[in-house]
Design a protein around this motif. Structure first.
Motif, PDB file in Angstrom:
ATOM      1  N   THR A   1      34.321  45.776  35.426  1.00  0.00           N
ATOM      2  CA  THR A   1      33.061  45.029  35.562  1.00  0.00           C
ATOM      3  C   THR A   1      33.275  43.510  35.442  1.00  0.00           C
ATOM      4  O   THR A   1      34.242  43.071  34.819  1.00  0.00           O
ATOM      5  CB  THR A   1      32.045  45.491  34.495  1.00  0.00           C
ATOM      6  OG1 THR A   1      32.635  45.357  33.201  1.00  0.00           O
ATOM      7  CG2 THR A   1      31.644  46.940  34.702  1.00  0.00           C
TER       8      THR A   1
ATOM      9  N   TRP B   1      31.904  39.319  34.689  1.00  0.00           N
ATOM     10  CA  TRP B   1      31.319  38.609  33.545  1.00  0.00           C
ATOM     11  C   TRP B   1      29.876  38.187  33.806  1.00  0.00           C
ATOM     12  O   TRP B   1      29.189  37.791  32.884  1.00  0.00           O
ATOM     13  CB  TRP B   1      32.151  37.349  33.216  1.00  0.00           C
ATOM     14  CG  TRP B   1      32.463  36.519  34.435  1.00  0.00           C
ATOM     15  CD1 TRP B   1      33.638  36.547  35.141  1.00  0.00           C
ATOM     16  CD2 TRP B   1      31.610  35.599  35.109  1.00  0.00           C
ATOM     17  NE1 TRP B   1      33.552  35.703  36.221  1.00  0.00           N
ATOM     18  CE2 TRP B   1      32.313  35.101  36.223  1.00  0.00           C
ATOM     19  CE3 TRP B   1      30.305  35.139  34.876  1.00  0.00           C
ATOM     20  CZ2 TRP B   1      31.770  34.170  37.105  1.00  0.00           C
ATOM     21  CZ3 TRP B   1      29.770  34.215  35.768  1.00  0.00           C
ATOM     22  CH2 TRP B   1      30.500  33.747  36.865  1.00  0.00           C
TER      23      TRP B   1
ATOM     24  N   ALA C   1      35.097  42.325  31.788  1.00  0.00           N
ATOM     25  CA  ALA C   1      35.769  41.057  32.101  1.00  0.00           C
ATOM     26  C   ALA C   1      36.242  40.405  30.803  1.00  0.00           C
ATOM     27  O   ALA C   1      35.579  40.506  29.765  1.00  0.00           O
ATOM     28  CB  ALA C   1      34.798  40.134  32.833  1.00  0.00           C
TER      29      ALA C   1
ATOM     30  N   ALA D   1      44.170  42.535  33.196  1.00  0.00           N
ATOM     31  CA  ALA D   1      43.374  43.550  33.886  1.00  0.00           C
ATOM     32  C   ALA D   1      44.232  44.416  34.797  1.00  0.00           C
ATOM     33  O   ALA D   1      44.082  45.645  34.834  1.00  0.00           O
ATOM     34  CB  ALA D   1      42.284  42.860  34.713  1.00  0.00           C
ATOM     35  N   ALA D   2      45.147  43.799  35.514  1.00  0.00           N
ATOM     36  CA  ALA D   2      45.931  44.551  36.499  1.00  0.00           C
ATOM     37  C   ALA D   2      46.808  45.596  35.810  1.00  0.00           C
ATOM     38  O   ALA D   2      46.953  46.719  36.318  1.00  0.00           O
ATOM     39  CB  ALA D   2      46.790  43.596  37.333  1.00  0.00           C
TER      40      ALA D   2
ATOM     41  N   PHE E   1      33.912  49.605  40.854  1.00  0.00           N
ATOM     42  CA  PHE E   1      34.235  48.193  40.599  1.00  0.00           C
ATOM     43  C   PHE E   1      33.073  47.307  41.013  1.00  0.00           C
ATOM     44  O   PHE E   1      32.455  47.516  42.063  1.00  0.00           O
ATOM     45  CB  PHE E   1      35.486  47.833  41.417  1.00  0.00           C
ATOM     46  CG  PHE E   1      35.839  46.356  41.392  1.00  0.00           C
ATOM     47  CD1 PHE E   1      36.318  45.766  40.234  1.00  0.00           C
ATOM     48  CD2 PHE E   1      35.694  45.572  42.523  1.00  0.00           C
ATOM     49  CE1 PHE E   1      36.652  44.411  40.201  1.00  0.00           C
ATOM     50  CE2 PHE E   1      36.017  44.214  42.509  1.00  0.00           C
ATOM     51  CZ  PHE E   1      36.497  43.630  41.343  1.00  0.00           C
TER      52      PHE E   1
ATOM     53  N   LEU F   1      42.017  47.132  44.591  1.00  0.00           N
ATOM     54  CA  LEU F   1      41.717  48.410  43.942  1.00  0.00           C
ATOM     55  C   LEU F   1      41.560  49.536  44.966  1.00  0.00           C
ATOM     56  O   LEU F   1      41.977  50.677  44.715  1.00  0.00           O
ATOM     57  CB  LEU F   1      40.462  48.278  43.068  1.00  0.00           C
ATOM     58  CG  LEU F   1      40.603  47.302  41.891  1.00  0.00           C
ATOM     59  CD1 LEU F   1      39.291  47.197  41.119  1.00  0.00           C
ATOM     60  CD2 LEU F   1      41.717  47.722  40.941  1.00  0.00           C
TER      61      LEU F   1
ATOM     62  N   CYS G   1      25.732  37.747  42.521  1.00  0.00           N
ATOM     63  CA  CYS G   1      26.259  38.137  43.834  1.00  0.00           C
ATOM     64  C   CYS G   1      25.148  38.148  44.872  1.00  0.00           C
ATOM     65  O   CYS G   1      25.410  38.047  46.069  1.00  0.00           O
ATOM     66  CB  CYS G   1      26.903  39.501  43.744  1.00  0.00           C
ATOM     67  SG  CYS G   1      25.803  40.700  43.000  1.00  0.00           S
TER      68      CYS G   1
ATOM     69  N   PHE H   1      28.309  30.506  43.541  1.00  0.00           N
ATOM     70  CA  PHE H   1      28.292  30.966  42.149  1.00  0.00           C
ATOM     71  C   PHE H   1      27.977  29.834  41.169  1.00  0.00           C
ATOM     72  O   PHE H   1      28.633  29.665  40.135  1.00  0.00           O
ATOM     73  CB  PHE H   1      29.621  31.659  41.804  1.00  0.00           C
ATOM     74  CG  PHE H   1      29.423  33.128  41.531  1.00  0.00           C
ATOM     75  CD1 PHE H   1      28.903  33.961  42.505  1.00  0.00           C
ATOM     76  CD2 PHE H   1      29.721  33.674  40.289  1.00  0.00           C
ATOM     77  CE1 PHE H   1      28.687  35.303  42.263  1.00  0.00           C
ATOM     78  CE2 PHE H   1      29.510  35.020  40.027  1.00  0.00           C
ATOM     79  CZ  PHE H   1      28.995  35.828  41.019  1.00  0.00           C
TER      80      PHE H   1
HETATM   81  P1  NAD Z   1      36.752  39.191  39.710  1.00  0.00           P
HETATM   82  O1  NAD Z   1      36.949  40.067  40.887  1.00  0.00           O
HETATM   83  O2  NAD Z   1      37.722  38.102  39.481  1.00  0.00           O
HETATM   84  O3  NAD Z   1      36.782  40.049  38.367  1.00  0.00           O
HETATM   85  C1  NAD Z   1      35.990  41.199  38.222  1.00  0.00           C
HETATM   86  C2  NAD Z   1      36.700  42.157  37.295  1.00  0.00           C
HETATM   87  O4  NAD Z   1      37.947  42.528  37.866  1.00  0.00           O
HETATM   88  C3  NAD Z   1      37.027  41.568  35.915  1.00  0.00           C
HETATM   89  O5  NAD Z   1      36.859  42.585  34.960  1.00  0.00           O
HETATM   90  C4  NAD Z   1      38.489  41.199  36.050  1.00  0.00           C
HETATM   91  O6  NAD Z   1      39.166  41.178  34.817  1.00  0.00           O
HETATM   92  C5  NAD Z   1      39.006  42.313  36.932  1.00  0.00           C
HETATM   93  N1  NAD Z   1      40.231  42.013  37.683  1.00  0.00           N
HETATM   94  C6  NAD Z   1      40.656  40.813  38.146  1.00  0.00           C
HETATM   95  N2  NAD Z   1      41.823  40.964  38.805  1.00  0.00           N
HETATM   96  C7  NAD Z   1      42.130  42.287  38.764  1.00  0.00           C
HETATM   97  C8  NAD Z   1      43.212  43.070  39.264  1.00  0.00           C
HETATM   98  N3  NAD Z   1      44.213  42.536  39.969  1.00  0.00           N
HETATM   99  N4  NAD Z   1      43.181  44.405  39.033  1.00  0.00           N
HETATM  100  C9  NAD Z   1      42.178  44.968  38.345  1.00  0.00           C
HETATM  101  N5  NAD Z   1      41.141  44.285  37.845  1.00  0.00           N
HETATM  102  C10 NAD Z   1      41.113  42.959  38.047  1.00  0.00           C
HETATM  103  O7  NAD Z   1      35.272  38.688  39.811  1.00  0.00           O
HETATM  104  P2  NAD Z   1      34.474  37.795  38.757  1.00  0.00           P
HETATM  105  O8  NAD Z   1      34.869  36.387  38.966  1.00  0.00           O
HETATM  106  O9  NAD Z   1      34.581  38.348  37.383  1.00  0.00           O
HETATM  107  O10 NAD Z   1      32.966  38.073  39.208  1.00  0.00           O
HETATM  108  C11 NAD Z   1      32.395  37.396  40.248  1.00  0.00           C
HETATM  109  C12 NAD Z   1      32.426  38.225  41.505  1.00  0.00           C
HETATM  110  O11 NAD Z   1      31.738  39.454  41.308  1.00  0.00           O
HETATM  111  C13 NAD Z   1      31.699  37.554  42.637  1.00  0.00           C
HETATM  112  O12 NAD Z   1      32.428  37.678  43.818  1.00  0.00           O
HETATM  113  C14 NAD Z   1      30.394  38.326  42.744  1.00  0.00           C
HETATM  114  O13 NAD Z   1      29.786  38.269  43.980  1.00  0.00           O
HETATM  115  C15 NAD Z   1      30.840  39.675  42.382  1.00  0.00           C
HETATM  116  N6  NAD Z   1      29.703  40.476  41.922  1.00  0.00           N
HETATM  117  C16 NAD Z   1      29.248  41.455  42.751  1.00  0.00           C
HETATM  118  C17 NAD Z   1      28.157  42.217  42.379  1.00  0.00           C
HETATM  119  C18 NAD Z   1      27.648  43.305  43.275  1.00  0.00           C
HETATM  120  O14 NAD Z   1      26.938  44.156  42.783  1.00  0.00           O
HETATM  121  N7  NAD Z   1      27.982  43.339  44.540  1.00  0.00           N
HETATM  122  C19 NAD Z   1      27.527  41.989  41.158  1.00  0.00           C
HETATM  123  C20 NAD Z   1      28.020  40.978  40.328  1.00  0.00           C
HETATM  124  C21 NAD Z   1      29.123  40.234  40.744  1.00  0.00           C
END
Ligand code: NAD
Length: 485
Positions: free
Chosen positions: A156, A158, A184, A216-217, A234, A244, A292, A391
């Motif tokens: 998830t 942040w 996050a 996270a990875a 995710f 993923l 988002c 954002f």
């Molecule tokens: P992010 O993709 O960087 O991180 C999201 C999650 O993924 C975090 O928990 C992070 O630790 C984890 N993560 C990062 N790299 C990873 C990897 N290599 N392997 C596994 N997990 C990993 O995104 P963010 O900056 O935390 O959030 C903002 C993004 O989320 C924006 O693009 C936004 O649009 C999107 N978002 C989408 C929705 C939706 O419902 N469509 C809702 C909220 C946010």
């Protein structure tokens, strides 16, 4: 006024495994910061790959038993969790604001929204349907039933630290799945506080675990590489979603992906301009722009563009920026220095390309990651801000002349999450809503999120739906049992 240190002391800051807060196998912790000051708030246990596998062991151990509980029992636990979230809403709201910055009133609204998924799926748990029918030739009988997918991993973001979790956890529990949640790193405290709520609501140990981590990875790869994990759900960026999806191909795990957006907000010449300005304030400034579904491009008919932009500028210039915990604050800091710098770079690039700053435009001096609420007009089509997620609290306005041009501009993106249209013509609303390539369309409204509606994107905004009657299907497999008549 919330006592912050007492609040933090109530949060279990270890890894949440088997219904307990425990230390990681290798030890270690990472620090969570307050975006309003940059100061440390708390140290949280840092999970590694070994912890992840231990957690999957416990999820697998209880999966069968949890799936065998009665729908009513699962429903009652979710209902109790909803009540507890409402009871503890002030604590949860303060915690969210503390770790992700945004205004307290926004956090209160997220607590309400996040809690609703618990109540909604407590109601859905007892309505999982199947069917019984004859085969066309008459010789067979077909029973179709739904069974839980099995142990799931939820990753998830942040920006909605509670709701992006409950939107996955509640349907998974209703369906009879176990779930490992990786929140996050910026906002693990809210999810850890929620883990305690689930335990207090009577959820058996091991059914939901929470693994905060700075890597996270490592955690997600260890889990996805294990064939006992059956699903990855995710919410986050498209870039990480792609990784993923590719990883889950090896063990053919099911995936649900709620990814990035680039929402068009289209105001036609027949719109009620004041209503459109209200809608834009909600669609753009909700969550300080860190959503988002945020209106990323305000696409406004040239005949009303100046009136709309002037009114919007007045409203946005009037927003009170400050620490999220101050009751009068409208816009808190962005979540991190990285996020603030990314917003600043997009604004600078747009201005260099010819956009006009109507208000704001700069990061704010002093401590914390604040950015001035901003309106940009005449944003050129080739500016990065048009193609990328902002954002942050920045409204980017462009003009159009014909309906066909508005639709083409709105669809000119790899994303397809939310879109908004403002018009007083019903015919136009239907025509344009159907032509927009997005999973959700708001007509004369600036917020589309609703627990009873399917939330999800098309194109590179994702796969699957959350919420609504569709949300539980993401955690159920269809099983067919054939009988001879
Ligand atoms: P992010 O993709 O960087 O991180 C999201 C999650 O993924 C975090 O928990 C992070 O630790 C984890 N993560 C990062 N790299 C990873 C990897 N290599 N392997 C596994 N997990 C990993 O995104 P963010 O900056 O935390 O959030 C903002 C993004 O989320 C924006 O693009 C936004 O649009 C999107 N978002 C989408 C929705 C939706 O419902 N469509 C809702 C909220 C946010």
């Amino acid at each position: 006024m919330t006592d912050i240190s007492a609040l933090i002391s109530r949060v279990p800051t270890g890894l949440w495994i088997d219904g307990e807060s425990v230390a990681p196998i290798a030890g270690g912790a990472f620090t969570v910061h307050d975006p309003a000051t940059g100061d440390a708030i708390a140290d949280v246990a840092d999970a590694g790959a070994e912890d992840a596998l231990l957690t999957l062991d416990s999820a697998c151990r209880v999966q069968h038993q949890w799936a065998a509980t009665s729908p009513r029992e699962r429903s009652n636990i979710l209902r109790r969790a909803w009540e507890l979230v409402i009871e503890r809403s002030e604590d949860l709201a303060a915690l969210m604001t503390l770790e992700m910055g945004r205004a307290l009133k926004e956090s209160r609204s997220e607590v309400g929204y996040g809690a609703e998924f618990l109540r909604w799926f407590s109601e859905e748990a007892v309505r999982i349907q199947g069917r019984y029918t004859r085969s066309p030739g008459g010789a067979g009988r077909i029973v179709v039933t739904k069974v839980p997918v099995g142990p799931c991993l939820a990753v998830t973001p942040w920006n909605f630290p509670l709701a992006m979790g409950t939107r996955k956890i509640a349907p998974a529990l209703a369906a009879g799945c176990t779930m490992i949640v990786k929140p996050a790193a910026e906002t693990p405290l809210t999810m850890l506080a929620f883990a305690q709520i689930l335990a207090d609501a009577g959820l058996p140990a091991g059914v939901v675990s929470v693994l905060p981590t700075s890597n996270a990875a490592a955690v997600s790869t260890a889990l996805i590489d294990d064939p006992r994990l059956r699903k990855v759900t995710f919410t986050g960026s498209t870039q990480v979603g792609r990784i993923l999806i590719a990883q889950s191909a090896r063990n053919i795990q099911r995936t649900s992906m709620e990814l990035g957006g680039n929402a068009p907000f289209v105001v036609f010449d027949d719109a009620d301009v004041d209503a459109a300005v209200d809608g834009a304030m909600a669609a753009k400034m909700r969550n300080g722009g860190e959503a988002c579904t945020a209106a990323n491009r305000l696409i406004v008919a040239n005949s009303v563009r100046e009136e709309f932009t002037a009114k919007l500028t007045e409203r946005i210039a009037d927003l009170k920026v400050g620490p999220g915990l101050d009751e009068g604050t409208d816009i808190g800091p962005l979540v991190s220095a990285k996020q603030r710098d990314s917003v600043a770079a997009l604004v600078d690039d747009a201005v260099a390309a010819g956009a006009r700053v109507r208000t704001g435009g700069k990061p704010m001096e002093g401590a914390g990651y604040f950015f001035q609420p901003t309106v940009l007009d005449e944003v050129p089509a080739d500016a990065r801000i048009v193609a990328e997620e902002i954002f942050g609290p920045v409204a980017a306005v462009t003009g159009f002349d014909t309906e066909a041009e508005a639709i083409a501009t709105a669809n000119d993106t790899e994303y397809g999450l939310a879109a908004y249209i403002f018009t007083q013509s019903l015919d136009r609303a239907m025509r344009v809503a159907e032509a927009l390539e997005s999973g959700m369309v708001g007509v004369n409204r600036g917020v589309v999120s609703d627990v009873a509606a399917p939330f999800g994107g098309v194109k590179q905004s994702g796969l699957g739906s959350e919420g609504g009657t569709e949300g539980i299907d993401e955690y159920l497999e269809t099983k067919y049992i054939g009988f001879t008549a």
